[in-house]
Design a protein around this motif. Structure first.
Motif, PDB file in Angstrom:
ATOM      1  N   ALA A 171      14.916 -16.985   6.547  1.00 15.40           N
ATOM      2  CA  ALA A 171      15.262 -17.267   7.941  1.00 15.40           C
ATOM      3  C   ALA A 171      14.324 -16.554   8.904  1.00 15.40           C
ATOM      4  O   ALA A 171      13.982 -17.078   9.971  1.00 15.40           O
ATOM      5  N   SER A 172      13.872 -15.367   8.528  1.00  5.85           N
ATOM      6  CA  SER A 172      12.946 -14.622   9.402  1.00  5.85           C
ATOM      7  C   SER A 172      11.612 -15.333   9.530  1.00  5.85           C
ATOM      8  O   SER A 172      10.904 -15.150  10.523  1.00  5.85           O
ATOM      9  N   GLN A 173      11.267 -16.155   8.547  1.00  6.11           N
ATOM     10  CA  GLN A 173       9.998 -16.864   8.556  1.00  6.11           C
ATOM     11  C   GLN A 173      10.100 -18.254   9.168  1.00  6.11           C
ATOM     12  O   GLN A 173       9.083 -18.817   9.595  1.00  6.11           O
ATOM     13  N   SER A 174      11.303 -18.825   9.204  1.00  2.00           N
ATOM     14  CA  SER A 174      11.421 -20.240   9.576  1.00  2.00           C
ATOM     15  C   SER A 174      12.405 -20.524  10.702  1.00  2.00           C
ATOM     16  O   SER A 174      12.537 -21.672  11.127  1.00  2.00           O
ATOM     17  N   THR A 175      13.124 -19.510  11.199  1.00  2.00           N
ATOM     18  CA  THR A 175      14.080 -19.704  12.291  1.00  2.00           C
ATOM     19  C   THR A 175      13.920 -18.572  13.304  1.00  2.00           C
ATOM     20  O   THR A 175      13.172 -17.620  13.089  1.00  2.00           O
ATOM     21  N   ASN A 176      14.687 -18.689  14.380  1.00  2.00           N
ATOM     22  CA  ASN A 176      14.782 -17.607  15.362  1.00  2.00           C
ATOM     23  C   ASN A 176      15.909 -16.681  14.912  1.00  2.00           C
ATOM     24  O   ASN A 176      17.078 -16.942  15.149  1.00  2.00           O
ATOM     25  N   LEU A 177      15.546 -15.610  14.233  1.00  2.20           N
ATOM     26  CA  LEU A 177      16.531 -14.711  13.624  1.00  2.20           C
ATOM     27  C   LEU A 177      16.897 -13.579  14.572  1.00  2.20           C
ATOM     28  O   LEU A 177      16.031 -12.836  15.032  1.00  2.20           O
ATOM     29  N   ILE A 178      18.196 -13.457  14.857  1.00  5.75           N
ATOM     30  CA  ILE A 178      18.749 -12.358  15.647  1.00  5.75           C
ATOM     31  C   ILE A 178      19.652 -11.541  14.730  1.00  5.75           C
ATOM     32  O   ILE A 178      20.569 -12.084  14.116  1.00  5.75           O
ATOM     33  N   GLN A 179      19.422 -10.231  14.642  1.00  3.96           N
ATOM     34  CA  GLN A 179      20.185  -9.387  13.729  1.00  3.96           C
ATOM     35  C   GLN A 179      21.024  -8.379  14.522  1.00  3.96           C
ATOM     36  O   GLN A 179      20.500  -7.679  15.398  1.00  3.96           O
ATOM     37  N   VAL A 180      22.303  -8.300  14.176  1.00  7.88           N
ATOM     38  CA  VAL A 180      23.258  -7.487  14.930  1.00  7.88           C
ATOM     39  C   VAL A 180      24.054  -6.591  13.985  1.00  7.88           C
ATOM     40  O   VAL A 180      24.573  -7.059  12.968  1.00  7.88           O
ATOM     41  N   GLY A 181      24.133  -5.302  14.325  1.00  9.61           N
ATOM     42  CA  GLY A 181      24.969  -4.363  13.588  1.00  9.61           C
ATOM     43  C   GLY A 181      24.250  -3.612  12.490  1.00  9.61           C
ATOM     44  O   GLY A 181      24.888  -2.887  11.711  1.00  9.61           O
ATOM     45  N   ILE A 182      22.927  -3.748  12.416  1.00 10.65           N
ATOM     46  CA  ILE A 182      22.166  -3.199  11.293  1.00 10.65           C
ATOM     47  C   ILE A 182      22.213  -1.666  11.312  1.00 10.65           C
ATOM     48  O   ILE A 182      21.997  -1.028  12.335  1.00 10.65           O
ATOM     49  N   ARG A 183      22.470  -1.093  10.128  1.00  7.63           N
ATOM     50  CA  ARG A 183      22.502   0.365  10.018  1.00  7.63           C
ATOM     51  C   ARG A 183      22.096   0.857   8.631  1.00  7.63           C
ATOM     52  O   ARG A 183      22.294   2.023   8.289  1.00  7.63           O
ATOM     53  N   SER A 184      21.498  -0.042   7.837  1.00  6.73           N
ATOM     54  CA  SER A 184      20.992   0.340   6.524  1.00  6.73           C
ATOM     55  C   SER A 184      19.863  -0.599   6.136  1.00  6.73           C
ATOM     56  O   SER A 184      20.041  -1.826   6.183  1.00  6.73           O
ATOM     57  N   MET A 185      18.703  -0.023   5.749  1.00  8.00           N
ATOM     58  CA  MET A 185      17.568  -0.860   5.382  1.00  8.00           C
ATOM     59  C   MET A 185      16.537  -0.024   4.641  1.00  8.00           C
ATOM     60  O   MET A 185      16.551   1.210   4.692  1.00  8.00           O
ATOM     61  N   ASP A 186      15.639  -0.694   3.966  1.00  8.58           N
ATOM     62  CA  ASP A 186      14.508  -0.060   3.316  1.00  8.58           C
ATOM     63  C   ASP A 186      13.322  -0.063   4.280  1.00  8.58           C
ATOM     64  O   ASP A 186      13.191  -0.957   5.118  1.00  8.58           O
ATOM     65  N   ALA A 187      12.449   0.927   4.151  1.00  8.05           N
ATOM     66  CA  ALA A 187      11.307   1.034   5.049  1.00  8.05           C
ATOM     67  C   ALA A 187      10.428  -0.213   5.003  1.00  8.05           C
ATOM     68  O   ALA A 187       9.847  -0.617   6.030  1.00  8.05           O
ATOM     69  N   ILE A 188      10.324  -0.868   3.848  1.00  7.56           N
ATOM     70  CA  ILE A 188       9.462  -2.041   3.723  1.00  7.56           C
ATOM     71  C   ILE A 188       9.937  -3.177   4.618  1.00  7.56           C
ATOM     72  O   ILE A 188       9.144  -4.024   5.064  1.00  7.56           O
ATOM     73  N   GLU A 189      11.243  -3.194   4.931  1.00 11.32           N
ATOM     74  CA  GLU A 189      11.788  -4.271   5.757  1.00 11.32           C
ATOM     75  C   GLU A 189      11.317  -4.173   7.206  1.00 11.32           C
ATOM     76  O   GLU A 189      11.356  -5.164   7.945  1.00 11.32           O
ATOM     77  N   LYS A 190      10.847  -3.006   7.624  1.00 11.48           N
ATOM     78  CA  LYS A 190      10.304  -2.859   8.973  1.00 11.48           C
ATOM     79  C   LYS A 190       9.078  -3.745   9.182  1.00 11.48           C
ATOM     80  O   LYS A 190       8.779  -4.153  10.298  1.00 11.48           O
ATOM     81  N   THR A 191       8.360  -4.048   8.100  1.00 11.29           N
ATOM     82  CA  THR A 191       7.158  -4.867   8.224  1.00 11.29           C
ATOM     83  C   THR A 191       7.487  -6.330   8.480  1.00 11.29           C
ATOM     84  O   THR A 191       6.621  -7.105   8.884  1.00 11.29           O
ATOM     85  N   VAL A 192       8.727  -6.721   8.230  1.00  9.11           N
ATOM     86  CA  VAL A 192       9.179  -8.100   8.435  1.00  9.11           C
ATOM     87  C   VAL A 192      10.024  -8.224   9.697  1.00  9.11           C
ATOM     88  O   VAL A 192       9.983  -9.232  10.400  1.00  9.11           O
ATOM     89  N   MET A 193      10.772  -7.205  10.006  1.00  5.32           N
ATOM     90  CA  MET A 193      11.751  -7.222  11.085  1.00  5.32           C
ATOM     91  C   MET A 193      11.105  -7.389  12.454  1.00  5.32           C
ATOM     92  O   MET A 193      10.058  -6.809  12.747  1.00  5.32           O
TER      93      MET A 193
END
Length: 312
Positions: free
Chosen positions: A154-176
């Motif tokens: 979805a991050s690559q093919s839609t307009n992704l809005i993310q709400v409530g995030i409070r846990s992630m891996d550092a690698i995900e910052k490169t996509v977010m």
């Protein structure tokens, strides 16, 4: 599933031909990495729904009278990839039948299939992802259809809005997309997040709601609970505003991991589902015609995006 109709509603409101809403259970738990049991989520949700009052005080409606058809569950589980494709095709089939399509999981990997179907059917789709976790890994444990990858596509093919995030891996910052991500610690001190998130949405919105977005003090029965989550009324305030201002084309709810000794989480999930339907149809009379307004031309434009992608 033991339940014959959603919430035990009379058969006259449960027939596919006349129902405006379909509910697709997906009891899948093939890729969860901590607490197992999300495959039991749909049945627990349906059992709780049978014990819920069907009059919604806030909207002064009985949304079940719009018609809610309970579909046979998607039980494909031979691999994450085949499950995603089965969900994808099932969801698309019911969108084409001019239904408001809703899905109850199962763990979050099912959303790869649901989002793919809606993105094929609707132009300029926003995916509103409400969750404790970013779920933006490109692959995890050898699969691109893992729950940790639920919204990467979805991050690559839609307009992704993310709400409530409070846990992630550092690698995900490169996509977010930081401008379209609303972290729980910021939301706690700045109540402008609701308007900001909605302002960044396109007209057509699909909601994927991971129940661990809620604080475990009100919903402990989920596979990966995280402290610092959303509470009930702020969540409803946000959802109500989204439904009022945007065309919500469908939604899924995932990651209920029921606990035999405590049914409160099951009941909260049941109420959340019914509330979301109540917001969607609060201005519709039961006898009104429903048009889900999917774009048949859009199917041809978007199909190749997935069918020709060897990675998926």
């Amino acid at each position: 599933m033991k339940t014959k109709t959603y919430a035990g509603i009379p058969e006259e409101f449960a027939k596919l031909e006349s129902a405006k809403i379909v509910l697709i259970p997906v009891p899948y738990d093939g890729t969860s990495t901590w607490q197992k049991g999300a495959d039991k989520g749909p049945e627990a949700f349906l059992n709780a729904s049978e014990n819920m009052e069907l009059y919604d005080i806030e909207t002064d409606t009985e949304v079940y009278k719009q018609g809610i058809h309970l579909v046979e569950p998607v039980t494909e589980n031979s691999s994450p990839e085949t499950m995603v494709e089965a969900v994808h095709q099932t969801v698309k089939k019911y969108i084409k039948k001019n239904k408001f399509v809703t899905i109850f999981g199962g763990e979050h990997s099912i959303s790869i299939g649901t989002i793919r179907a809606f993105n094929e059917m609707y132009p300029s789709l926003t995916v509103l992802h409400i969750d404790a976790h970013a779920d933006l890994r490109k692959s995890y444990d050898g699969s691109k259809c893992n729950h940790a990858c639920a919204v990467y596509e979805a991050s690559q093919s839609t307009n992704l809005i993310q709400v409530g995030i409070r846990s992630m891996d550092a690698i995900e910052k490169t996509v977010m997309d930081a401008d379209k991500t609303y972290f729980a610690h910021d939301m706690a001190v700045d109540d402008s997040w609701m308007d900001s998130a909605i302002d960044q949405m396109t007209d057509n919105v699909f909601i994927t709601f991971d129940l661990d977005a809620f604080d475990p003090s009100i919903l402990p029965s989920t596979g990966t609970p995280e402290p610092g989550g959303l509470l009930w009324y702020e969540t409803l305030e946000f959802l109500k505003q989204v439904f009022e201002e945007k065309n919500v084309v469908g939604f899924d709810i995932v990651e209920l991991c029921p606990n035999e000794k405590d049914k409160s989480s099951d009941f909260l999930a049941a109420k959340l589902y019914y509330k979301m339907l109540s917001y969607k149809f609060k201005n519709n009379e039961a006898e009104d015609e429903y048009d889900n307004a999917f774009d048949s031309d859009q199917i041809n434009k978007n199909n190749s995006k997935y069918n020709n992608n060897d990675d998926y």
